[in-house]
Structures are given as structure tokens and as C-alpha cells.
Design a protein around this motif. Structure first.
Motif, PDB file in Angstrom:
ATOM      1  N   ARG A  64       5.847 -12.856  17.439  1.00  0.00           N
ATOM      2  CA  ARG A  64       6.875 -11.833  17.663  1.00  0.00           C
ATOM      3  C   ARG A  64       7.762 -11.672  16.418  1.00  0.00           C
ATOM      4  O   ARG A  64       8.043 -10.548  15.997  1.00  0.00           O
ATOM      5  N   ALA A  65       8.188 -12.790  15.838  1.00  0.00           N
ATOM      6  CA  ALA A  65       9.031 -12.742  14.636  1.00  0.00           C
ATOM      7  C   ALA A  65       8.280 -12.110  13.477  1.00  0.00           C
ATOM      8  O   ALA A  65       8.841 -11.329  12.697  1.00  0.00           O
ATOM      9  N   ARG A  66       6.990 -12.417  13.352  1.00  0.00           N
ATOM     10  CA  ARG A  66       6.144 -11.826  12.302  1.00  0.00           C
ATOM     11  C   ARG A  66       6.069 -10.322  12.443  1.00  0.00           C
ATOM     12  O   ARG A  66       6.230  -9.578  11.490  1.00  0.00           O
TER      13      ARG A  66
ATOM     14  N   ARG B   9       7.038  -1.275   7.909  1.00  0.00           N
ATOM     15  CA  ARG B   9       5.951  -0.373   8.306  1.00  0.00           C
ATOM     16  C   ARG B   9       4.557  -0.948   7.979  1.00  0.00           C
ATOM     17  O   ARG B   9       3.679  -0.239   7.483  1.00  0.00           O
ATOM     18  N   ILE B  10       4.413  -2.234   8.259  1.00  0.00           N
ATOM     19  CA  ILE B  10       3.139  -2.913   8.038  1.00  0.00           C
ATOM     20  C   ILE B  10       2.746  -3.621   9.326  1.00  0.00           C
ATOM     21  O   ILE B  10       3.568  -4.273   9.967  1.00  0.00           O
ATOM     22  N   GLU B  11       1.484  -3.500   9.678  1.00  0.00           N
ATOM     23  CA  GLU B  11       0.935  -4.224  10.830  1.00  0.00           C
ATOM     24  C   GLU B  11       0.520  -5.624  10.361  1.00  0.00           C
ATOM     25  O   GLU B  11       0.209  -5.819   9.181  1.00  0.00           O
ATOM     26  N   PRO B  12       0.484  -6.605  11.283  1.00  0.00           N
ATOM     27  CA  PRO B  12       0.066  -7.958  10.875  1.00  0.00           C
ATOM     28  C   PRO B  12      -1.298  -7.994  10.189  1.00  0.00           C
ATOM     29  O   PRO B  12      -1.482  -8.721   9.211  1.00  0.00           O
ATOM     30  N   TRP B  13      -2.261  -7.223  10.672  1.00  0.00           N
ATOM     31  CA  TRP B  13      -3.583  -7.220  10.032  1.00  0.00           C
ATOM     32  C   TRP B  13      -3.502  -6.630   8.629  1.00  0.00           C
ATOM     33  O   TRP B  13      -4.219  -7.074   7.738  1.00  0.00           O
ATOM     34  N   GLU B  14      -2.626  -5.641   8.437  1.00  0.00           N
ATOM     35  CA  GLU B  14      -2.450  -5.061   7.103  1.00  0.00           C
ATOM     36  C   GLU B  14      -1.858  -6.100   6.162  1.00  0.00           C
ATOM     37  O   GLU B  14      -2.295  -6.239   5.014  1.00  0.00           O
TER      38      GLU B  14
ATOM     39  N   ASP C  87      -2.192  -9.294   6.330  1.00  0.00           N
ATOM     40  CA  ASP C  87      -3.206 -10.300   6.000  1.00  0.00           C
ATOM     41  C   ASP C  87      -4.069  -9.860   4.815  1.00  0.00           C
ATOM     42  O   ASP C  87      -4.320 -10.636   3.897  1.00  0.00           O
ATOM     43  N   VAL C  88      -4.504  -8.608   4.823  1.00  0.00           N
ATOM     44  CA  VAL C  88      -5.354  -8.101   3.734  1.00  0.00           C
ATOM     45  C   VAL C  88      -4.535  -7.956   2.453  1.00  0.00           C
ATOM     46  O   VAL C  88      -4.955  -8.410   1.379  1.00  0.00           O
ATOM     47  N   LEU C  89      -3.374  -7.326   2.558  1.00  0.00           N
ATOM     48  CA  LEU C  89      -2.533  -7.123   1.374  1.00  0.00           C
ATOM     49  C   LEU C  89      -2.098  -8.455   0.761  1.00  0.00           C
ATOM     50  O   LEU C  89      -2.079  -8.609  -0.471  1.00  0.00           O
ATOM     51  N   ALA C  90      -1.767  -9.423   1.611  1.00  0.00           N
ATOM     52  CA  ALA C  90      -1.333 -10.730   1.121  1.00  0.00           C
ATOM     53  C   ALA C  90      -2.477 -11.459   0.415  1.00  0.00           C
ATOM     54  O   ALA C  90      -2.257 -12.132  -0.599  1.00  0.00           O
ATOM     55  N   ALA C  91      -3.693 -11.322   0.925  1.00  0.00           N
ATOM     56  CA  ALA C  91      -4.845 -11.948   0.257  1.00  0.00           C
ATOM     57  C   ALA C  91      -5.015 -11.376  -1.146  1.00  0.00           C
ATOM     58  O   ALA C  91      -5.258 -12.118  -2.109  1.00  0.00           O
ATOM     59  N   LEU C  92      -4.878 -10.068  -1.260  1.00  0.00           N
ATOM     60  CA  LEU C  92      -4.989  -9.435  -2.584  1.00  0.00           C
ATOM     61  C   LEU C  92      -3.838  -9.866  -3.495  1.00  0.00           C
ATOM     62  O   LEU C  92      -4.047 -10.146  -4.680  1.00  0.00           O
ATOM     63  N   ARG C  93      -2.637  -9.934  -2.953  1.00  0.00           N
ATOM     64  CA  ARG C  93      -1.459 -10.320  -3.751  1.00  0.00           C
ATOM     65  C   ARG C  93      -1.597 -11.749  -4.254  1.00  0.00           C
ATOM     66  O   ARG C  93      -1.287 -12.053  -5.412  1.00  0.00           O
ATOM     67  N   ARG C  94      -2.076 -12.640  -3.382  1.00  0.00           N
ATOM     68  CA  ARG C  94      -2.240 -14.051  -3.776  1.00  0.00           C
ATOM     69  C   ARG C  94      -3.324 -14.235  -4.819  1.00  0.00           C
ATOM     70  O   ARG C  94      -3.333 -15.237  -5.540  1.00  0.00           O
ATOM     71  N   ALA C  95      -4.246 -13.276  -4.921  1.00  0.00           N
ATOM     72  CA  ALA C  95      -5.327 -13.377  -5.899  1.00  0.00           C
ATOM     73  C   ALA C  95      -4.790 -13.307  -7.327  1.00  0.00           C
ATOM     74  O   ALA C  95      -5.462 -13.730  -8.259  1.00  0.00           O
TER      75      ALA C  95
ATOM     76  N   VAL D  76       3.781  -5.349   0.423  1.00  0.00           N
ATOM     77  CA  VAL D  76       3.495  -6.724   0.822  1.00  0.00           C
ATOM     78  C   VAL D  76       4.592  -7.667   0.348  1.00  0.00           C
ATOM     79  O   VAL D  76       4.960  -8.618   1.058  1.00  0.00           O
ATOM     80  N   ASP D  77       5.160  -7.430  -0.823  1.00  0.00           N
ATOM     81  CA  ASP D  77       6.246  -8.285  -1.305  1.00  0.00           C
ATOM     82  C   ASP D  77       7.467  -8.182  -0.394  1.00  0.00           C
ATOM     83  O   ASP D  77       8.078  -9.193  -0.039  1.00  0.00           O
ATOM     84  N   ALA D  78       7.824  -6.968   0.006  1.00  0.00           N
ATOM     85  CA  ALA D  78       8.987  -6.776   0.883  1.00  0.00           C
ATOM     86  C   ALA D  78       8.743  -7.412   2.249  1.00  0.00           C
ATOM     87  O   ALA D  78       9.627  -8.080   2.806  1.00  0.00           O
TER      88      ALA D  78
END
Length: 163
Positions: A39-41, A49-54, A56-64, A123-125
């Protein structure tokens, strides 16, 4: 200080005094905590304006790291979804301008998914909002207890692994 799990365990203890309810005390709390964290996530991501699944994908790319790109296969490993699901997710993120597909220079048949500037900003925000939210949730625990809890959870997760 009693919680809902104490009441649940007391009721089971009354009905099934023959059982060791220790696991129920631990995992019922973890399960309830998981729902609260979900719920907090969602709240942290919705504000951006980001869904949890979005995320996950954006964060994987950012961490790369720079240039913030991965092959679809690497994204599957990072996000634990099927190939068809990933294709759909990348399509939807590309339509929003948060990622782009590019030819893989190392493989003529391959494609890379790259985070756009808008995707990086989003994703940063969202990640900053998530960290703030999680920090608030942990505020009642002193730092040594947080470190101990993280270690205990890591130990518990060890034999379970990522299934």
C-alpha cells in the motif's frame, strides 16, 4: 502492546493448544506487513504517476547505470516476469515515452531497452518518495534494531531463495 496477530494466535491456541504457533506469530506479521508495504509503495508511486510494475522495469534500467539500458532477457531476470509480459510492459512504457527500443550494436538481431530522460526523472522521483515512505515506516525502530532485523530477514530468506 498487543496487535491483531496476538488475538489471532490466542484464538488458535484456545482451539488448537496441541500446535506450536510460533510460525504463525512470525509469518502472519510478515504477511500483514507485506500488505502495508504494498500500500505504501503504491501511494509513493501513484504520486509520481507510476504503477508498481512500471517502477520495477524503470528501476532495473536505472540500476544498470549509464547508458541505462538492458536487453529484454536481462529485464526478465531483473523483474521475474515472462517474456510476453515484458514485451507488453516495454510497449506500454515506450508509448509513455519512458523507454525506447534500440538495435543492439553487439547483436544485429537483438534489441536493447533504454531509459529515456523522462523515464530517469520519473523513476528517480518515485524512488525518492519510496525511500521517504519506508524511512517513516521504520522510524519506530532504533538503528541497531533495523540492522538486526535486516540481518534476520536475510537469514530467513536464505534457504527460501527467489522461487
Amino acid at each position: 502492546m498487543e496487535d491483531e496477530v496476538d488475538a489471532l494466535v490466542a484464538a488458535w491456541q484456545r482451539e488448537r493448544a496441541d500446535l506450536d504457533l510460533g510460525p504463525v506469530e512470525v509469518f502472519s506479521r510478515i504477511s500483514r506487513l507485506s500488505r502495508l508495504l504494498d500500500r505504501a509503495r503504491r501511494q509513493a508511486f501513484t504520486a509520481h504517476r507510476i504503477e508498481p510494475w512500471e517502477f520495477d522495469v524503470l528501476a532495473a534500467l536505472r540500476r544498470a547505470g549509464v547508458p541505462y539500458e538492458l536487453s529484454p532477457g536481462k529485464l526478465l531476470v531483473e523483474t521475474l516476469v515472462t517474456s510476453g509480459t515484458m514485451t507488453n510492459r516495454v510497449d506500454r512504457l515506450a508509448a509513455r515515452g519512458l523507454v525506447v527500443r534500440e538495435a543492439d550494436p553487439a547483436d544485429r538481431r537483438g534489441v536493447l531497452v533504454r531509459l529515456t530522460a523522462d523515464g530517469k526523472t520519473a523513476v528517480d522521483a518515485a524512488f525518492e518518495a519510496l525511500i521517504d515512505s519506508e524511512r517513516e515506516l521504520l522510524a519506530s525502530l532504533p538503528e541497531p534494531d533495523r540492522v538486526r532485523l535486516a540481518g534476520l530477514l536475510k537469514t530467513l530468506m536464505g534457504p527460501l531463495g527467489e522461487r
